[in-house]
Write a protein that holds these residues in place. Structure first.
Motif, PDB file in Angstrom:
ATOM      1  N   ILE A  75       2.504   6.553  -5.829  1.00  0.00           N
ATOM      2  CA  ILE A  75       2.850   6.636  -7.233  1.00  0.00           C
ATOM      3  C   ILE A  75       3.389   5.315  -7.765  1.00  0.00           C
ATOM      4  O   ILE A  75       3.214   4.970  -8.919  1.00  0.00           O
ATOM      5  N   ALA A  93      -2.410  14.248  -6.492  1.00  0.00           N
ATOM      6  CA  ALA A  93      -1.190  15.040  -6.346  1.00  0.00           C
ATOM      7  C   ALA A  93      -0.657  14.975  -4.916  1.00  0.00           C
ATOM      8  O   ALA A  93       0.554  15.010  -4.688  1.00  0.00           O
ATOM      9  N   ILE A  97       1.440  11.842  -4.741  1.00  0.00           N
ATOM     10  CA  ILE A  97       2.700  11.982  -5.477  1.00  0.00           C
ATOM     11  C   ILE A  97       3.690  12.792  -4.654  1.00  0.00           C
ATOM     12  O   ILE A  97       4.862  12.413  -4.490  1.00  0.00           O
ATOM     13  N   THR A  98       3.226  13.903  -4.085  1.00  0.00           N
ATOM     14  CA  THR A  98       4.129  14.754  -3.320  1.00  0.00           C
ATOM     15  C   THR A  98       4.595  14.065  -2.050  1.00  0.00           C
ATOM     16  O   THR A  98       5.788  14.062  -1.718  1.00  0.00           O
TER      17      THR A  98
END
Lengths: 358, 358, 358, 358
Positions: free
Chosen positions: D188, D235, D238-239
Motif C-alpha cells: 500500500i 486487497a 493491503i491486508t
C-alpha cells in the motif's frame, strides 16, 4: 499518370467537378437511388474514367441524409441498416468471404473533436482477434476475427500514420482493412450529412503523395475499404455555396414571382428532390450578372479561387465545424460502429447492436 | 424605452451597427488604443446614448488580438496582464474595494465544446470562500473571498439559469459578481480573437426578456461584470463578411492596380491597422454594382437578411466554430482564469499564476 | 438528542452496528426478501428506534447485488426495474402524487471519478421543467415536471452545497427532491454492489452538522429522498473485513475439515446466502485467539480503531476504489438514471428507457 | 533457466522478496541514498544474481517519495529534476548518445483511469520526428528526434501490444525505446509513491511469456528502458501490509511502552527513515504469536496465500486505486513527461518545461 491525378480537389467523389459532369462519358458510371429518404449514389470509375476525372479508379458510394444533423433516431436506425447492407456489398465485391479477418483503422486525432470520428467509432467495435487467437471463440459462434486500432496523427506521434499501419498489417495479416476518417467537405450541405464508402484505399495525412505512404490493395495486398464523413468545411466553401444559393433564389424569383422562396425548398425535402429542383432554378448568365455583377459570371472554380485569394491573407479562411460538433461526432461514430458490428458478426443483429456500443 | 432596446443585434457592442457609427453623438464615447499589438476599444454609453443605440447604458471594453487564434504564447501572457489591468479598472470603477468578496459564474453548457468557456474558466479559479468561512485564510494573506459556480443551461437543468443564480446570490451575498460566457460573433474575424468586458449585467439564455431574469446591478444590488469571448459565428455572417472582403478587394484593385492584393493586407497587421486600411478601400457604389450587381448595392442589414432568407429554409444557416475548437477553448479559458486569479488575489502574481490553473 | 446521534458511523444503515443487531427491539423493523438474485432489505426506524441506534428515524431500503460489479447486463436490467418499483413506493409513501414536480440533485465532484455518480446520473435524466413552463408538454403527455442540477462540491465552488440547494428549492418550488450521491462503504463487499434509498434527507459534505445545512423534509418542506451507492472503502475496512473473513475461514475449517473452503462460498451465491452461511461459521472465542491471538479477541469496533491507529499516522489509511472505476460509474449512473426516468415519466418504459440515456 | 524465472512476483524489484534479502550475495548489488527527501535505490542484478532472485539481470532504479500523494508541488519539481538526471544516466549507460533518436511508448488503456499513465504522459511529450524528417529542425537546434505512441491494450485492439510495437520499431528504427506503464504494487505504501526505471525491457500484458512478445534490447536490437509507477494494489496486499504494520506496532509497544505509537512514525518521515525504524521494531516470534496467534507465525508469502485463498472465492480480492486517482494520474504523467522532455531536448530546461506540457 501524373502526380495531380492523385490529388483530387475534394475528399468526396460526388463533389468532384470532374466526376458527375463527366458521367456520360465511357468509364464513369453513376447510379442514384432513394431508399427511406436516404439518397444513395454509386460512382464507378474505371481506368479510362480515371483519365477524365483525375480520380483514382474504383467504386465510390455516397449515402446522403440530414438524419444525423436533425438528430432523428429513426433515420439513424435506417441509416445503420442501409450502411451495413452497402458494406456487405463492398466486402463481397472485394472477394472478402464471411470468415475473413478484418483490421479496422480509426484515423484522426482523438483530441480534436471534429477529427475524432475514426477513434470514436473504433472504440465501439466488437473486437475479437485476441479471442480467436486464444481459441475462446470461432466463426461458428457467429463472429469474425476483427482487430481495431487508432494510430494517432503525425503531429502527435511524429510518425507517418502509414508507417505505423504498414507495420501492423505485416504483423497481423488481416484479410481486409477498413479505414474510418473524418473528411473535409467542399459544400456546407454535406457536413455531417454524407457518408462515403470507397475501395480505392487511403492516403493518411495526404500532403506530398508517394506510393510508400498509400494504404491500398496494391500496397497491402488485401482490400482496403474507406469510410468517411465530412465534418468540417472551409469559409471559402460556405461563401461560394451561399452565393450559389443566392443565384438559385434569384433564378426562382425570375421564373415564378408568385411563390415565396421558402415554399420551394422546404427543409423536409430530400437531397435528391432539392438537387433536381435546384438545377431547374439556375438563372441564365444575364440574370446572374444583373444580380451579382462580375462575380455572378465567374465559373465555380474561379469564384472559389477569388474568395480564397481574399480570405487567406487575412487569416480568415477558417476550417469550421457546426457548434453541435460533440453530439454529431457521438452520433456518427455510433452509426458507423453499429453498422460495422452488424456487418462483421452474425451474432450482432440490428436489434441487439445497441447493446454492444454503449 | 421599448422592449427592443434590450435586444441588441450582436453580443458585442463594437459589432453593433448602432454603436460605432453613432460615436460622434452625445452619449456614446469611443476610445481606442493599441498596447502590445492588442487593440483596446472603450465604449461608454450613457442614458442618452442608449436612446440612439438601443443598447444598455454602461461601459463596454473590447480587447482584440489574433494571439489566441495563432497560439502565440507570448501574446497570451501579455493578454493576461492587460486583461487583468482592465478588470481591476472595472472593479474600481464599480466601487469594489480590495477586500470585497466575489462570485464568479461560468455560464454555458460544459458538454458542448464551443459553449464551455465559462465552466472551463471557473474550474481553474483559486476559490477561497470556504476557507474564509472556516477562518483558515484572510485578506491579510493576500487573498480575496472568492466563490465560483457553473449553473448549467436550461436545456439540461430544466431551470432558468437566472433563477439558480438569484438563489445563490441571495444565500451567499457576494460584493460583486463576474459572469463568463461564450458569445456569438457577427463577424468571422472576431471569433476567438476578441474579449469583451462590460458592466451592464447578463441575460442568460436571452430569449424572451423580462426583468426577473436579468442579472444586473439593479436586480442584484451588487455590480455585475460580464466577460465574453465570441466562439461561434453563423453562415450568414461568414458569407456577408466575405462579400464585404470581396468589395474591399475590388476597391483596392480599382485604386491601385499595380499592388498584389495580398501585399495590402498581410496577416501580420493588427486589427486596428487592417480596419483603417479597409475603410479607405471601400469601392464606391458604382463599382460595387459593377462587381456584385444588385447584391452589391444592398445595405449591410439587407444583405444579411437576404442571405438568411436563402439559407434558413435549406437548414444551412449553421452556427459554426473553428475546427481547432478544443485547444482554443482551453487557451481562452486559461487566459481568463489566470487574469481573474491575478486580479482577485495579491498572492497570485503574473509569474506564479500558471501554477494555479494547471 | 445529542449531536452524535446525527453522525452515524456508516453511510449505510445496514452496515451500522447499532441497527441490525437492535432489530428485535421496538422501533427498529427489518424486513428482508430476495427478488431475482437481488437481496432487498427494508429498515424502518421510528423515534424510539432512533434512540437505540443513533440513526435518523425514517425508512431505509437496501438493494444488494453483485450484478454491476460483474457487468451482468441482464442483472442490470432487472435492477433497473426493481429500483424503479421501490422508488415509486417511496414516493407514494411520502405522499407524492403522479403529477408532482421533482428536483433531482447530483451531489459530488464530477472531476473525481469515484465521486461523480450524482453528476453522471443527472446528465442522463429526461428533464422537462422548462418544457412545462413554456407550455410545450403537460402531464397528459406522460411526463412529470422534472428539473435536475449538479451543484458541485464546496472545495470547488467555495460555497456550502446546502446553501446552493436551499436557494434553488426556494426559487423553483419542487414538490419533492431526490438526491443522488456516491457513498463510502465500511465493507469491501458493498462497494459498487449496494444501492440505498432513504427518506431521511441528506447532509452534503457532512462534517460539522447544523440544521441550516441539512436538506430534509423538515427544512425544505417537501419530501427528500436520497439514493446512494458506496463507491469507495478505506484500508481499515478492507483489513478488518479480511480478518473477519479469515475468522470465518478458520471457523469453517474447525467445523468441517473435509470440505475445501472455496466450495462453501462460491462466487455465485447471493449476498443473503453468504451472510447466512457466514454467521454459522464464526469460530468461538477460543479458536479466534488460537488463530489470531489478542487481535482475534477484539470486538469489531476495537479492531477497527486499532487498525486506524496504526495506518493513519503512516498516511496509509487510503480511501480506495476498484481499478475499473470508470465503467462501474458509467454503469451505476445509467442504472439510476434509467430507473428514475421510468419512475418519473409514464412515457418512458423499461423497453424504451435505454434510448433516453444514450 | 526455467519459465518461472521470468515471472517475478512483483512489478517492482525492491518489493521482490528474492532481491533485497539477497543483497549480500554476489551478483546483487544494492545502493541506497537520500536526495531532497527522495529515497533512491539502485539495484544491479547480474547473471549470477538473476539465478538467486529469479529476476531478469539488469539495472533497476527506484525513486520513493510521498510528494505526489501529498500534492506537494515543490517536491514534484525536485522529483522531475532527479528523475531526469537518472534517466540521463540510464541512457548514457546504455550507450545512447546525445543525438540518438528515441521512441516513447505509452502502455495501458487510456479509458481506465488508473491504467492511463502511459497514454497521458505520452500526450505531453515534445515530439519531433516528423519535423526532423521534413528538415524543419535538427540536433543543433537543441532537440532530439523523438516519436511517441500509445498502442492501446489487447482487450481493446484485439492485437498483442508487442506485435504492434515490433512493427513500429521495424518501420521507424529508433536508437532507443522508452516504455511508460502503470504497475501493480504489492504494498500500500508504494502506490503513487514510487517510480521505477529499469533497462530490462517490457513484457506488455504479461500473461503467458514467450520471447516473441518481449520488448527488450535482445529482441529489438536497441536499448529498452522502462519507467513504471504502481497505481493499483490488491486487497491481499493491503491486508497483509496492515497486519505487518500491526506487528510493528505491537513490537514497538513491547520495546517502549512509554512513547505513543504515533510519535514514533510521524507522517513527515522519509521512507528510508521509516524503514530503518520499522526493521528495529519487529517483535520476536513469541510476541507475534501472542498478539496474532497462528497467523502471526506465518511467513509473508504464506500469509498472502492464505488471504488470497479466503478473498478470491468471495470475489473480494479487488484491485483498487486511491479515490483521488484522477489528479494522481495527471500529476504523475506530468512529472514523467516533463522529466523526459528535459532529458531529451537541450532546448527544454527545468524552468521552461512546464510550458511544453500544458
Amino acid at each position: 499518370m501524373d502526380e495531380q491525378r492523385f490529388q483530387p480537389r475534394s475528399d468526396l467523389a460526388v463533389e468532384d467537378e470532374n466526376v458527375l459532369p463527366n458521367q456520360d462519358k465511357t468509364g464513369i458510371d453513376v447510379q442514384e437511388r432513394e431508399v427511406d429518404d436516404i439518397t444513395i449514389v454509386h460512382v464507378d470509375i474505371d481506368e479510362q474514367g480515371a483519365e477524365y476525372s483525375g480520380r483514382l479508379p474504383g467504386k465510390y458510394l455516397t449515402l446522403e441524409t440530414l438524419g444525423i444533423r436533425e438528430k432523428d433516431t429513426n433515420m439513424q436506425a435506417r441509416l445503420i441498416r442501409i450502411l451495413s447492407e452497402e458494406l456487405i456489398s463492398f466486402l463481397q465485391a472485394s472477394g472478402v468471404d464471411e470468415n475473413s479477418s478484418g483490421l479496422v483503422i480509426g484515423l484522426g486525432n482523438r483530441d480534436v473533436t471534429p477529427d475524432a470520428l475514426g477513434p470514436k467509432a473504433v472504440e465501439q467495435l466488437v473486437v475479437t482477434r485476441h479471442l480467436f487467437e486464444l481459441g475462446r471463440i470461432q466463426n461458428e459462434d457467429g463472429y469474425r476475427d476483427i482487430s481495431a486500432i487508432s494510430p494517432g496523427v503525425m503531429g502527435v506521434t511524429g510518425i507517418e500514420t502509414s508507417e505505423i499501419l504498414h507495420g501492423i498489417v505485416e504483423k497481423t495479416n488481416p484479410d481486409f482493412v477498413i479505414a474510418i476518417d473524418a473528411l473535409a467537405a467542399r459544400s456546407i450541405e454535406r457536413v455531417n450529412a454524407t457518408i462515403q464508402i470507397s475501395d480505392t484505399g487511403i492516403h493518411p495525412g495526404s500532403g506530398v503523395q508517394n506510393a510508400r505512404k498509400q494504404l491500398n490493395e496494391k500496397e497491402l495486398g488485401v482490400p482496403v475499404i474507406a469510410i468517411g464523413i465530412p465534418t468540417v468545411v472551409d469559409a471559402v466553401s460556405i461563401t461560394s455555396d451561399t452565393i450559389d444559393f443566392l443565384f438559385k433564389h434569384f433564378g426562382r424569383e425570375v421564373k415564378d414571382r408568385k411563390k415565396p422562396a421558402n415554399a420551394l425548398t422546404p427543409a423536409g425535402m430530400t437531397f435528391g428532390e432539392r438537387k433536381k429542383l435546384n438545377e431547374e432554378d439556375l438563372p441564365d448568365e444575364q440574370d446572374r450578372q444583373k444580380y451579382f455583377g462580375i462575380v455572378g459570371t465567374l465559373e465555380d472554380e474561379d469564384k472559389r479561387k477569388l474568395i480564397q485569394e481574399v480570405l487567406s491573407p487575412l487569416g480568415h479562411n477558417l476550417m469550421v465545424t457546426p457548434k453541435e460538433v460533440d453530439t454529431f461526432m457521438e452520433d456518427m461514430a455510433n452509426v458507423i460502429a453499429e453498422a460495422l458490428n452488424i456487418t462483421f458478426h452474425k451474432a450482432v443483429t440490428i436489434d441487439s447492436s445497441g447493446h454492444y456500443t454503449r
